[in-house]
Design an enzyme around this catalytic site. Structure first.
Site, PDB file in Angstrom:
ATOM      1  N   LYS A  52     -12.119   0.959  -8.136  1.00  0.00           N
ATOM      2  CA  LYS A  52     -12.741   0.184  -9.217  1.00  0.00           C
ATOM      3  C   LYS A  52     -11.984   0.405 -10.518  1.00  0.00           C
ATOM      4  CE  LYS A  52     -17.274   0.152  -6.993  1.00  0.00           C
ATOM      5  NZ  LYS A  52     -18.658   0.620  -6.934  1.00  0.00           N
ATOM      6  N   GLN A  96     -22.117   5.422  -9.432  1.00  0.00           N
ATOM      7  CA  GLN A  96     -21.751   5.227  -8.032  1.00  0.00           C
ATOM      8  C   GLN A  96     -22.811   5.825  -7.108  1.00  0.00           C
ATOM      9  OE1 GLN A  96     -19.268   3.335  -6.999  1.00  0.00           O
ATOM     10  NE2 GLN A  96     -19.516   3.784  -4.825  1.00  0.00           N
ATOM     11  N   ASP A 119     -23.964  -3.517 -12.258  1.00  0.00           N
ATOM     12  CA  ASP A 119     -24.270  -3.469 -10.820  1.00  0.00           C
ATOM     13  C   ASP A 119     -25.450  -4.376 -10.472  1.00  0.00           C
ATOM     14  OD1 ASP A 119     -22.716  -1.959  -9.037  1.00  0.00           O
ATOM     15  OD2 ASP A 119     -23.466  -0.059  -9.839  1.00  0.00           O
TER      16      ASP A 119
HETATM   17  N1  GUN Z   1     -22.109   2.327  -3.438  1.00  0.00           N
HETATM   18  C1  GUN Z   1     -21.817   1.400  -2.497  1.00  0.00           C
HETATM   19  N2  GUN Z   1     -21.770   0.163  -3.052  1.00  0.00           N
HETATM   20  C2  GUN Z   1     -22.046   0.311  -4.357  1.00  0.00           C
HETATM   21  C3  GUN Z   1     -22.135  -0.615  -5.454  1.00  0.00           C
HETATM   22  O1  GUN Z   1     -21.972  -1.824  -5.322  1.00  0.00           O
HETATM   23  N3  GUN Z   1     -22.426  -0.040  -6.649  1.00  0.00           N
HETATM   24  C4  GUN Z   1     -22.629   1.295  -6.821  1.00  0.00           C
HETATM   25  N4  GUN Z   1     -22.909   1.734  -8.031  1.00  0.00           N
HETATM   26  N5  GUN Z   1     -22.547   2.157  -5.822  1.00  0.00           N
HETATM   27  C5  GUN Z   1     -22.257   1.677  -4.597  1.00  0.00           C
END
Ligand code: GUN
Length: 294
Positions: A52, A96, A119
């Site tokens: 990311k 995350q 998110d």
């Molecule tokens: N863990 C797996 N997918 C995601 C996501 O889309 N956002 C976040 N914050 N954590 C994740």
């Protein structure tokens, strides 16, 4: 019959990144900025967070990493998030997942201010989506799946979409998005999960099958209707002992299912890159709102 056509998320995400980069270059003032919070050292999370941040860099979004001890308590983490909420130089916050067991992801979603919730997990954004408003932040994976379908002119309207998985990250918002009363949406969605009876037959009745179960090889050729669209959200790292290396696999038996379906997403290179591209889009959306850019 020819094999299924690929829904190439990597190619589409590259194009989206290129467009975002050009848009960001035209902004005056500071660059958009994403705060990335990682709690502990969960290995896959470290990899995802790295991806990311790399993507942010490619398009010109600044990212700030906040590394938090695995043993953090609720109060400390809440304080950190609240300080990021108040920071005018940060447009988006991502915590995350998964989190250690002492921290509830639902509470964390509430702590993140809904205006910075790139998110889309804050109850205000999730609630908007559920109630038929697309004005909030929409969770990145469902949004990425929809974009990938749109790109290939695959309409969900009037189709039977089966979503396998009921997570807050994918399954539930995916169903909420596709059932919007809106041109281009209006799907009939069935949500299945591990305890659903008759799972195999219901999957087979899907025009569009979206699988987010995190279980490699779950979907075989005999569970897919001829001509269906198959979207594989699963990402599992498996070790190939004989080759002494690991690889990433989805939930679908790709080689079998590609002979039955009309369209299929590869893993890797399908939904994964789209999730990241949508995170970038949400960051830019947040930046533009904060800076009143229309
Ligand atoms: N863990 C797996 N997918 C995601 C996501 O889309 N956002 C976040 N914050 N954590 C994740």
């Amino acid at each position: 019959m020819a094999d299924a056509k690929l829904l190439d998320g990597k190619a589409l995400s590259r194009r989206i990144e290129k467009e975002l980069k050009a848009e960001i270059q035209a902004f005056s003032g500071r660059a958009p900025c994403l705060a990335v919070v990682i709690v502990g050292t969960h290995a896959p999370s470290l990899i995802y967070v790295g991806k990311k941040q790399e993507a942010c860099k490619r398009v010109g979004i600044d990212s700030k990493l906040f590394e938090v001890e695995e043993t953090v308590n609720k109060k400390e983490l809440k304080k950190l998030i609240e300080s990021i909420n108040k920071d005018h130089d940060i447009d988006g916050i991502l915590v995350q997942l998964p989190l250690p067991q002492q921290i509830s992801p639902l509470e964390v979603a509430e702590w993140i201010h809904h205006d910075k919730d790139v998110d889309g997990f804050n109850p205000i954004n999730m609630g908007k989506l559920l109630m038929g408003s697309l004005s909030g932040f929409i969770p990145c994976t469902p949004l990425g799946v929809k974009k990938l379908l749109d790109e290939h002119h695959i309409s969900v309207t009037g189709k039977h979409v089966v979503v396998l998985g009921r997570s807050n990250i994918v399954g539930k918002p995916m169903a909420a998005l596709l059932t919007q009363i809106n041109p281009g949406y209006d799907a009939t969605v069935t949500v299945l999960h591990r305890n659903s009876p008759d799972l195999k037959n219901i999957c087979k009745s899907a025009d569009i099958l979206i699988i987010a179960a995190g279980q490699p090889h779950l979907i075989t050729g005999s569970m897919v209707k001829k001509g269906a669209v198959v979207v594989d959200v699963g990402i599992t790292k498996v070790n190939n002992v004989s080759l002494d290396r690991s690889k990433v696999v989805g939930d679908v038996c790709f080689d079998e299912v590609k002979k039955v379906a009309d369209y299929i997403t590869p893993v890797p290179g399908g939904v994964g890159p789209m999730t990241i591209a949508m995170l970038l889009e949400n960051c830019v959306k947040s930046y533009k709102r904060h800076h009143k850019i229309l």
